[in-house]
Write a protein that holds these residues in place. Structure first.
Motif, PDB file in Angstrom:
ATOM      1  N   GLU A 230       0.832  -1.204   0.000  1.00 41.42           N
ATOM      2  CA  GLU A 230       0.000   0.000   0.000  1.00 41.42           C
ATOM      3  C   GLU A 230       0.869   1.257   0.000  1.00 41.42           C
ATOM      4  O   GLU A 230       0.572   2.220  -0.710  1.00 41.42           O
ATOM      5  N   GLU A 231       1.962   1.230   0.801  1.00 45.13           N
ATOM      6  CA  GLU A 231       2.873   2.377   0.827  1.00 45.13           C
ATOM      7  C   GLU A 231       3.521   2.578  -0.540  1.00 45.13           C
ATOM      8  O   GLU A 231       3.618   3.704  -1.030  1.00 45.13           O
ATOM      9  N   LEU A 232       3.961   1.481  -1.152  1.00 45.36           N
ATOM     10  CA  LEU A 232       4.605   1.582  -2.464  1.00 45.36           C
ATOM     11  C   LEU A 232       3.619   2.030  -3.539  1.00 45.36           C
ATOM     12  O   LEU A 232       3.977   2.798  -4.433  1.00 45.36           O
ATOM     13  N   GLU A 233       2.371   1.554  -3.443  1.00 48.45           N
ATOM     14  CA  GLU A 233       1.349   1.996  -4.400  1.00 48.45           C
ATOM     15  C   GLU A 233       1.069   3.489  -4.237  1.00 48.45           C
ATOM     16  O   GLU A 233       0.904   4.201  -5.228  1.00 48.45           O
ATOM     17  N   ALA A 234       1.026   3.956  -2.987  1.00 50.03           N
ATOM     18  CA  ALA A 234       0.812   5.386  -2.735  1.00 50.03           C
ATOM     19  C   ALA A 234       1.996   6.189  -3.276  1.00 50.03           C
ATOM     20  O   ALA A 234       1.814   7.245  -3.898  1.00 50.03           O
ATOM     21  N   LYS A 235       3.199   5.683  -3.055  1.00 48.75           N
ATOM     22  CA  LYS A 235       4.397   6.363  -3.556  1.00 48.75           C
ATOM     23  C   LYS A 235       4.395   6.381  -5.084  1.00 48.75           C
ATOM     24  O   LYS A 235       4.715   7.398  -5.694  1.00 48.75           O
ATOM     25  N   LEU A 236       4.014   5.262  -5.695  1.00 48.64           N
ATOM     26  CA  LEU A 236       3.939   5.188  -7.155  1.00 48.64           C
ATOM     27  C   LEU A 236       2.909   6.187  -7.683  1.00 48.64           C
ATOM     28  O   LEU A 236       3.163   6.894  -8.661  1.00 48.64           O
ATOM     29  N   SER A 237       1.773   6.251  -7.027  1.00 52.01           N
ATOM     30  CA  SER A 237       0.731   7.192  -7.435  1.00 52.01           C
ATOM     31  C   SER A 237       1.241   8.626  -7.335  1.00 52.01           C
ATOM     32  O   SER A 237       1.023   9.435  -8.246  1.00 52.01           O
ATOM     33  N   SER A 238       1.936   8.933  -6.255  1.00 52.29           N
ATOM     34  CA  SER A 238       2.496  10.274  -6.073  1.00 52.29           C
ATOM     35  C   SER A 238       3.544  10.568  -7.145  1.00 52.29           C
ATOM     36  O   SER A 238       3.572  11.670  -7.712  1.00 52.29           O
TER      37      SER A 238
ATOM     38  N   LYS B 193       3.693   9.227 -10.130  1.00 51.01           N
ATOM     39  CA  LYS B 193       2.986   9.404 -11.403  1.00 51.01           C
ATOM     40  C   LYS B 193       2.399  10.808 -11.482  1.00 51.01           C
ATOM     41  O   LYS B 193       2.478  11.464 -12.530  1.00 51.01           O
ATOM     42  N   LYS B 194       1.805  11.264 -10.386  1.00 49.39           N
ATOM     43  CA  LYS B 194       1.211  12.602 -10.354  1.00 49.39           C
ATOM     44  C   LYS B 194       2.299  13.655 -10.580  1.00 49.39           C
ATOM     45  O   LYS B 194       2.121  14.567 -11.397  1.00 49.39           O
ATOM     46  N   ASP B 195       3.419  13.520  -9.864  1.00 47.84           N
ATOM     47  CA  ASP B 195       4.533  14.455 -10.035  1.00 47.84           C
ATOM     48  C   ASP B 195       5.081  14.398 -11.462  1.00 47.84           C
ATOM     49  O   ASP B 195       5.387  15.431 -12.059  1.00 47.84           O
ATOM     50  N   PHE B 196       5.209  13.196 -11.988  1.00 48.97           N
ATOM     51  CA  PHE B 196       5.717  13.027 -13.349  1.00 48.97           C
ATOM     52  C   PHE B 196       4.813  13.735 -14.345  1.00 48.97           C
ATOM     53  O   PHE B 196       5.284  14.473 -15.216  1.00 48.97           O
TER      54      PHE B 196
END
Length: 169
Positions: free
Chosen positions: A90-98, A100-103
């Motif tokens: 869940e932490e890694l998915e949240a980090k990935l989502s963040s 992606k948003k930043d990207f």
């Protein structure tokens, strides 16, 4: 449910009570069989075997409880490991989502910058063309001025010469 254990000193006598053989029969708790009682009373070795049977049963039950406890500890450890890994996911998915948003945000900034640079390139090329045209016009005007100046100088000289000739005459 009955469980029977037969250990014979000679294989030909297995299943029968003989003084030369050891015969054990184990029954489920609370179930007795007449042959079992009779066999115990006839051979003192069977009485010792019955006591061994009881201690064996207790040992088996203790080992079963120990195995159950070990399995429960393993199950709890696995359950905790699964929960830890799920939390990490869940932490890694949240980090990935963040990320992606930043990207995507950074990508949009770069696209906007590139579009602005293209506009500046067009504006710069237009201004450069205007400057070149202005420099050409200035150069042409200088050439015309030089020609006019030359004409003016010629006319002045002619006027001076005409005046000098008119005075001489």
């Amino acid at each position: 449910e009955q469980a029977a254990l037969c250990a014979c000193l000679s294989s030909s006598n297995c299943g029968k009570f003989n003084p030369g053989s050891l015969y054990l029969q184990m029954s489920a708790p609370g179930v007795s069989s007449p042959g079992n009682t009779l066999a115990k009373s006839m051979d003192p070795r069977l009485i010792q075997a019955d006591a061994g049977e009881e201690s064996m049963r207790e040992l088996i039950e203790a080992k079963q409880r120990e195995l159950n406890e070990i399995n429960e500890v393993r199950r709890q450890a696995l359950k905790q490991d699964v929960a830890t890994k799920q939390q990490k996911i869940e932490e890694l998915e949240a980090k990935l989502s963040s990320l992606k948003k930043d990207f995507n945000f950074n990508l949009s900034l770069i696209e906007e910058r590139d579009a602005e640079l293209r506009r500046y390139d067009v504006a710069f090329a237009d201004m450069k063309q205007r400057v070149l045209e202005s420099e050409k016009a200035v150069s042409e005007h200088r050439a015309q001025m030089a020609e006019l100046q030359s004409t003016v100088d010629r006319e002045r000289r002619r006027a001076v010469e005409a005046e000098e000739t008119a005075q001489e005459e």
